[in-house]
Enzyme design. Sequence first.
Site, PDB file in Angstrom:
ATOM      1  N   LEU A  94       0.809  -1.211   0.000  1.00 32.90           N
ATOM      2  CA  LEU A  94       0.000   0.000   0.000  1.00 32.90           C
ATOM      3  C   LEU A  94       0.849   1.272   0.000  1.00 32.90           C
ATOM      4  O   LEU A  94       0.516   2.251  -0.654  1.00 32.90           O
ATOM      5  CB  LEU A  94      -0.931   0.012   1.213  1.00 32.90           C
ATOM      6  CG  LEU A  94      -2.045   1.061   1.168  1.00 32.90           C
ATOM      7  CD1 LEU A  94      -3.148   0.641   0.217  1.00 32.90           C
ATOM      8  CD2 LEU A  94      -2.616   1.316   2.560  1.00 32.90           C
ATOM      9  N   ARG A  95       1.939   1.270   0.741  1.00 31.13           N
ATOM     10  CA  ARG A  95       2.802   2.448   0.815  1.00 31.13           C
ATOM     11  C   ARG A  95       3.974   2.340  -0.158  1.00 31.13           C
ATOM     12  O   ARG A  95       5.116   2.676   0.180  1.00 31.13           O
ATOM     13  CB  ARG A  95       3.297   2.661   2.241  1.00 31.13           C
ATOM     14  CG  ARG A  95       2.193   3.027   3.208  1.00 31.13           C
ATOM     15  CD  ARG A  95       2.740   3.333   4.583  1.00 31.13           C
ATOM     16  NE  ARG A  95       1.684   3.601   5.537  1.00 31.13           N
ATOM     17  CZ  ARG A  95       1.157   4.799   5.767  1.00 31.13           C
ATOM     18  NH1 ARG A  95       1.593   5.848   5.100  1.00 31.13           N
ATOM     19  NH2 ARG A  95       0.197   4.944   6.667  1.00 31.13           N
ATOM     20  N   SER A 177       0.206  -8.265   0.342  1.00 31.17           N
ATOM     21  CA  SER A 177      -0.859  -7.422   0.870  1.00 31.17           C
ATOM     22  C   SER A 177      -1.644  -6.764  -0.247  1.00 31.17           C
ATOM     23  O   SER A 177      -2.280  -7.451  -1.031  1.00 31.17           O
ATOM     24  CB  SER A 177      -0.274  -6.408   1.856  1.00 31.17           C
ATOM     25  OG  SER A 177      -1.284  -5.902   2.687  1.00 31.17           O
ATOM     26  N   GLU A 287      -1.457  -8.976   9.946  1.00 35.50           N
ATOM     27  CA  GLU A 287      -1.310 -10.348   9.454  1.00 35.50           C
ATOM     28  C   GLU A 287      -2.479 -11.212   9.895  1.00 35.50           C
ATOM     29  O   GLU A 287      -2.939 -12.086   9.144  1.00 35.50           O
ATOM     30  CB  GLU A 287       0.012 -10.950   9.926  1.00 35.50           C
ATOM     31  CG  GLU A 287       0.406 -12.222   9.207  1.00 35.50           C
ATOM     32  CD  GLU A 287       0.694 -12.014   7.718  1.00 35.50           C
ATOM     33  OE1 GLU A 287       0.764 -13.030   6.983  1.00 35.50           O
ATOM     34  OE2 GLU A 287       0.858 -10.844   7.299  1.00 35.50           O
ATOM     35  N   HIS A 318       3.230  -9.123   9.580  1.00 33.65           N
ATOM     36  CA  HIS A 318       3.067  -8.476   8.282  1.00 33.65           C
ATOM     37  C   HIS A 318       4.331  -7.679   7.965  1.00 33.65           C
ATOM     38  O   HIS A 318       4.357  -6.449   8.057  1.00 33.65           O
ATOM     39  CB  HIS A 318       1.858  -7.539   8.382  1.00 33.65           C
ATOM     40  CG  HIS A 318       1.094  -7.342   7.105  1.00 33.65           C
ATOM     41  ND1 HIS A 318       0.364  -8.344   6.505  1.00 33.65           N
ATOM     42  CD2 HIS A 318       0.919  -6.243   6.323  1.00 33.65           C
ATOM     43  CE1 HIS A 318      -0.236  -7.874   5.419  1.00 33.65           C
ATOM     44  NE2 HIS A 318       0.096  -6.599   5.286  1.00 33.65           N
ATOM     45  N   TRP A 320       8.495  -7.754   5.806  1.00 36.52           N
ATOM     46  CA  TRP A 320       9.172  -8.148   4.578  1.00 36.52           C
ATOM     47  C   TRP A 320       9.941  -9.445   4.642  1.00 36.52           C
ATOM     48  O   TRP A 320       9.970 -10.204   3.670  1.00 36.52           O
ATOM     49  CB  TRP A 320      10.084  -7.009   4.110  1.00 36.52           C
ATOM     50  CG  TRP A 320       9.321  -5.957   3.389  1.00 36.52           C
ATOM     51  CD1 TRP A 320       8.929  -4.733   3.863  1.00 36.52           C
ATOM     52  CD2 TRP A 320       8.818  -6.040   2.049  1.00 36.52           C
ATOM     53  NE1 TRP A 320       8.209  -4.054   2.899  1.00 36.52           N
ATOM     54  CE2 TRP A 320       8.134  -4.829   1.773  1.00 36.52           C
ATOM     55  CE3 TRP A 320       8.885  -7.008   1.056  1.00 36.52           C
ATOM     56  CZ2 TRP A 320       7.520  -4.569   0.545  1.00 36.52           C
ATOM     57  CZ3 TRP A 320       8.285  -6.760  -0.162  1.00 36.52           C
ATOM     58  CH2 TRP A 320       7.609  -5.546  -0.410  1.00 36.52           C
TER      59      TRP A 320
END
Length: 341
Positions: A94-95, A177, A287, A318, A320
Site C-alpha cells: 500500500l505504501r 498485501s 497479518e 506483516h 518483509w
Amino acid sequence: MRLGNATSSGSRGVSRSWKQRVLGLTAAALVLPVSAGIAGGVATASPIHGAPVLSAPSGGFEELIVPSGMGPIKVQVQWAARGGNAALYLLDGLRARNDRNAWSFETNALQQFAGDNVTLVMPVGGQSSFYSDWYAPSNFNGQKTTYKWETFLTKELPAFLANYGVSPTNNAIAGLSMGGSAALTLAAYHRDQFKAAAAYSGYLNISAPGMREAIRIAMLDAGRFNVDSMWGPPWSPNWLRNDPFVFAPKLKGLPLYISAASGLPGPYDRPTSALGVYNTANGMALEALALVNTRAFQIRLATLGVPARFEFPAAGTHSWKYWEAELFKSRDMFLDVLNAR
C-alpha cells in the site's frame, strides 16, 4: 500503517458490541503508522532507452523509464540470467515508494533469481493504487493524474519490454498485501499474459463485513487517497470485480501460491525499542486480518474445485522478511510454469 508494506467466522451468538469492538480494532490496525521513514522519496532519473535490443540482456540490474498514460514510470528489472523471455512481475504494498520497489531492497529477491532465466519486473510507485485503473484522480490529496495501473501493467509495460525480448505472454505475477490482491486480479483478467500468480498476506475477501471501510481508512492514511475515486462508492460493481473471493472462478487452471502467517511474532520480530514493539503489534494485527481473509479464500476455492497451494506459517507478522521466505517457497512454481530454469 501499511496495508501490505509493514516495517518495511465468528459464531452467530457473538454479541453486537463485541463485533463492533473487533471492527474498530481492525480499522485502527489498518491505519496505525508502521515505521519511521516509510514515505516515498523522489524518483531518480534514468535514461529512456532508444532502439530496441530485440533480445533480453543476459543478467544484470537496470532501471528503465517506461512511457505511460500516467506519465513516465520507473521500472526496476533484473534481466534473465541467460537472456530468456520469461518475466516475473513483483508488486509492492500500500505504501509503495516513488524511488524504489521494496522487493529490490527489503528482500533478497534479486539474489534468489540471479541465476535463473527469468526477468524480474518491479514497477515503482502506485501508493494506495491496488494497481487498478481508477475512475478519476483522488480529490482529497490533489492528485494530478488518474491512476491507470492495470492498463500500464497489462498493455504499456509488456509492449515496452517486448522490445527487449521479454515475452508479453510468458509471465507470472506475485505481490504482498495490496499487491497480493492485485496480483490475483491481474492474473484472473489477463490469463493471456500471466501463467501463474502468488499472493502473500493478501486481502482476498474484500466484500467481507468491515473490509471496505477498513480499506477506505487505510488509503486515507497512506497518502490521503479517496477510495471512491478508485472503485467508486461501496455499492459499485467495480468493488466486486476486484474482490478475489468474487472472481475466484476465473482462477481455475492457473497455478496459484497463497500464504498468510498466524500473526504471532516469529524469528524476524526482534523489537529493541518502544517503536519496534509498536510496529510489531501493528504487524501482528495486519497479518491476523490477512489470515482471516486467506482462510475464507481457501474455503471458497475448495468449494469451486479450484486447486491452489496454501501455506500458513505458524509464526510471522506483516513484514518483509516473511514475504521474502514465501517468495522463495513459490520460486519453483514460477520457474517450472515459465520454463525458466
